[in-house]
Design a protein around this motif. Structure first.
Motif, PDB file in Angstrom:
ATOM      1  N   MET A  65       0.833  -1.208   0.000  1.00 43.80           N
ATOM      2  CA  MET A  65       0.000   0.000   0.000  1.00 43.80           C
ATOM      3  C   MET A  65       0.864   1.253   0.000  1.00 43.80           C
ATOM      4  O   MET A  65       0.589   2.223  -0.728  1.00 43.80           O
ATOM      5  N   ALA A  66       1.927   1.248   0.788  1.00 41.78           N
ATOM      6  CA  ALA A  66       2.816   2.404   0.899  1.00 41.78           C
ATOM      7  C   ALA A  66       3.493   2.688  -0.438  1.00 41.78           C
ATOM      8  O   ALA A  66       3.589   3.838  -0.878  1.00 41.78           O
ATOM      9  N   VAL A  67       3.951   1.644  -1.104  1.00 38.57           N
ATOM     10  CA  VAL A  67       4.624   1.820  -2.401  1.00 38.57           C
ATOM     11  C   VAL A  67       3.635   2.324  -3.456  1.00 38.57           C
ATOM     12  O   VAL A  67       3.940   3.219  -4.249  1.00 38.57           O
ATOM     13  N   ALA A  68       2.422   1.773  -3.471  1.00 33.12           N
ATOM     14  CA  ALA A  68       1.405   2.177  -4.456  1.00 33.12           C
ATOM     15  C   ALA A  68       1.043   3.658  -4.277  1.00 33.12           C
ATOM     16  O   ALA A  68       0.896   4.393  -5.258  1.00 33.12           O
ATOM     17  N   ARG A  69       0.917   4.082  -3.013  1.00 38.07           N
ATOM     18  CA  ARG A  69       0.558   5.477  -2.767  1.00 38.07           C
ATOM     19  C   ARG A  69       1.688   6.417  -3.187  1.00 38.07           C
ATOM     20  O   ARG A  69       1.444   7.418  -3.863  1.00 38.07           O
TER      21      ARG A  69
ATOM     22  N   ALA B  72     -10.335   4.880  -5.388  1.00 41.21           N
ATOM     23  CA  ALA B  72     -10.845   3.948  -6.402  1.00 41.21           C
ATOM     24  C   ALA B  72      -9.718   3.492  -7.323  1.00 41.21           C
ATOM     25  O   ALA B  72      -9.650   2.304  -7.693  1.00 41.21           O
ATOM     26  N   ASP B  73      -8.842   4.430  -7.690  1.00 41.61           N
ATOM     27  CA  ASP B  73      -7.710   4.081  -8.556  1.00 41.61           C
ATOM     28  C   ASP B  73      -6.794   3.063  -7.869  1.00 41.61           C
ATOM     29  O   ASP B  73      -6.372   2.069  -8.473  1.00 41.61           O
ATOM     30  N   LEU B  74      -6.477   3.334  -6.600  1.00 40.78           N
ATOM     31  CA  LEU B  74      -5.589   2.442  -5.850  1.00 40.78           C
ATOM     32  C   LEU B  74      -6.223   1.067  -5.656  1.00 40.78           C
ATOM     33  O   LEU B  74      -5.537   0.037  -5.737  1.00 40.78           O
ATOM     34  N   ALA B  75      -7.526   1.064  -5.420  1.00 41.20           N
ATOM     35  CA  ALA B  75      -8.235  -0.209  -5.240  1.00 41.20           C
ATOM     36  C   ALA B  75      -8.152  -1.042  -6.513  1.00 41.20           C
ATOM     37  O   ALA B  75      -7.950  -2.271  -6.462  1.00 41.20           O
ATOM     38  N   LEU B  76      -8.272  -0.384  -7.674  1.00 36.22           N
ATOM     39  CA  LEU B  76      -8.194  -1.089  -8.951  1.00 36.22           C
ATOM     40  C   LEU B  76      -6.785  -1.631  -9.204  1.00 36.22           C
ATOM     41  O   LEU B  76      -6.609  -2.767  -9.669  1.00 36.22           O
ATOM     42  N   MET B  77      -5.784  -0.813  -8.856  1.00 36.85           N
ATOM     43  CA  MET B  77      -4.382  -1.241  -9.058  1.00 36.85           C
ATOM     44  C   MET B  77      -4.048  -2.493  -8.235  1.00 36.85           C
ATOM     45  O   MET B  77      -3.359  -3.399  -8.698  1.00 36.85           O
ATOM     46  N   LEU B  78      -4.549  -2.497  -6.986  1.00 35.72           N
ATOM     47  CA  LEU B  78      -4.171  -3.555  -6.044  1.00 35.72           C
ATOM     48  C   LEU B  78      -5.192  -4.686  -5.973  1.00 35.72           C
ATOM     49  O   LEU B  78      -5.002  -5.640  -5.207  1.00 35.72           O
ATOM     50  N   SER B  79      -6.295  -4.533  -6.734  1.00 34.64           N
ATOM     51  CA  SER B  79      -7.357  -5.563  -6.755  1.00 34.64           C
ATOM     52  C   SER B  79      -7.924  -5.816  -5.368  1.00 34.64           C
ATOM     53  O   SER B  79      -8.088  -6.975  -4.919  1.00 34.64           O
ATOM     54  N   ILE B  80      -8.190  -4.711  -4.665  1.00 35.60           N
ATOM     55  CA  ILE B  80      -8.788  -4.802  -3.329  1.00 35.60           C
ATOM     56  C   ILE B  80      -9.928  -3.787  -3.253  1.00 35.60           C
ATOM     57  O   ILE B  80      -9.988  -2.841  -4.056  1.00 35.60           O
TER      58      ILE B  80
END
Length: 305
Positions: free
Chosen positions: A257-261, A270-278
């Motif tokens: 999560m830290a790296v994605a942010r 919503a974008d982060l949720a799509l990237m991480l499939s969560i």
């Protein structure tokens, strides 16, 4: 005068006045609002200020039909002369007998507007003689009159038709005005300016669309600012963790999560949720957990300091 007002007036002039009583009420309103009476070496005369040739033609037709008089035209003025001018002024109820003397009637004679169609014809004449309408900064239709009695009587006729009007004084004149778009539309429709009504309704619709668009844009900007501000706070928290403990100290899910942010500072939940499939709720929970860890580190640092 603005083009919209000119167009509305021309449309009114193109319509016929159905009855003799309507033509009389119309002519009386024009003379009362746009006319002046003078005494000269040639006798009594009426001068009427006309904004258009169409209005001149309409007035001249009625004078010729009712009184056998052909007004003379000069510039924007029509002049009525002759031995029967006094009789005309009495007939139009511009003159009346008050006591034992002849005087100008201050208001609108009731006998001119007994019928509903005569009331609407009088409003037409008053508008053509002293009125205007504008859509520039809002919706505004007005009549500029010389006496308070005339203003009160005209306002009463408008109110009779359910058109809400008010009166103000301006530069020594009395202004009867209609302000909201519904009342302006109703007044134009009453006078037979149907094309002007359609143009007004189109303008109302366009302004509503613009307002809605602005509201949406403002909402979008607010959401963007909210996302950016939240992202900045979250990345600062992650930097604190990275500096104090290193991201390797985090469990795999929080580290991901830290790296994605930090790699996607403009991304929404919503974008982060799509990237991480969560789910979005999981994104929010993990970022909140990172924030808690950073807060604890800051507190520990403050205490040690």
């Amino acid at each position: 005068m603005n083009n919209y007002s000119v167009s509305a007036k021309n449309e009114i002039l193109r319509n016929n006045l159905e009855y003799d009583c309507c033509r009389l009420a119309f002519l009386s309103a024009v003379v009362h609002t746009a006319g002046s009476v003078f005494f000269s070496t040639e006798g009594l005369r009426i001068e009427i200020l006309c904004e258009s040739e169409m209005l001149k033609e309409k007035i001249s037709e009625i004078f010729a039909e009712f009184y056998g008089v052909v007004p003379t035209s000069a510039g924007k003025h029509l002049t009525v002369l002759g031995e029967n001018v006094t009789e005309i002024l009495y007939d139009l109820m511009i003159f009346g007998v008050i006591g034992e003397e002849t005087a100008v009637v201050a208001g609108i004679a009731d006998t001119l507007i007994e019928e509903e169609h005569c009331k609407s014809s009088y409003i037409k004449g008053a508008f053509l003689g002293s009125g205007s309408v504008s859509l520039k900064t809002g919706y505004h239709l007005e009549f500029t009159l010389s006496s308070v009695d005339m203003a009160n009587d005209l306002s009463a006729i408008l109110n009779y038709f359910g058109i809400n009007s008010k009166i103000i004084t301006h530069n020594g004149k009395y202004v009867v005005y209609v302000k909201d778009n519904v009342s302006v539309s109703d007044c134009l429709a009453l006078m037979g300016a149907n094309s002007a009504v359609l143009a007004l309704n189109n303008e109302v619709a366009l302004r509503d669309i613009r307002k809605q668009s602005n509201r949406v844009n403002n909402c979008d900007y607010a959401n963007i600012n909210k996302t950016v501000n939240a992202s900045v706070r979250q990345i600062l928290d992650i930097r604190i963790i990275e500096k104090k403990l290193g991201l390797s100290s985090l469990n795999p899910k929080l580290r991901e999560m830290a790296v994605a942010r930090t790699d996607n500072p403009d991304a929404t939940f919503a974008d982060l949720a799509l990237m991480l499939s969560i789910p979005k709720s999981t994104v929010k929970n993990r970022l909140n957990k990172l924030s808690e860890i950073a807060s604890q580190l800051k507190e520990k640092g403050d205490n040690n300091g």
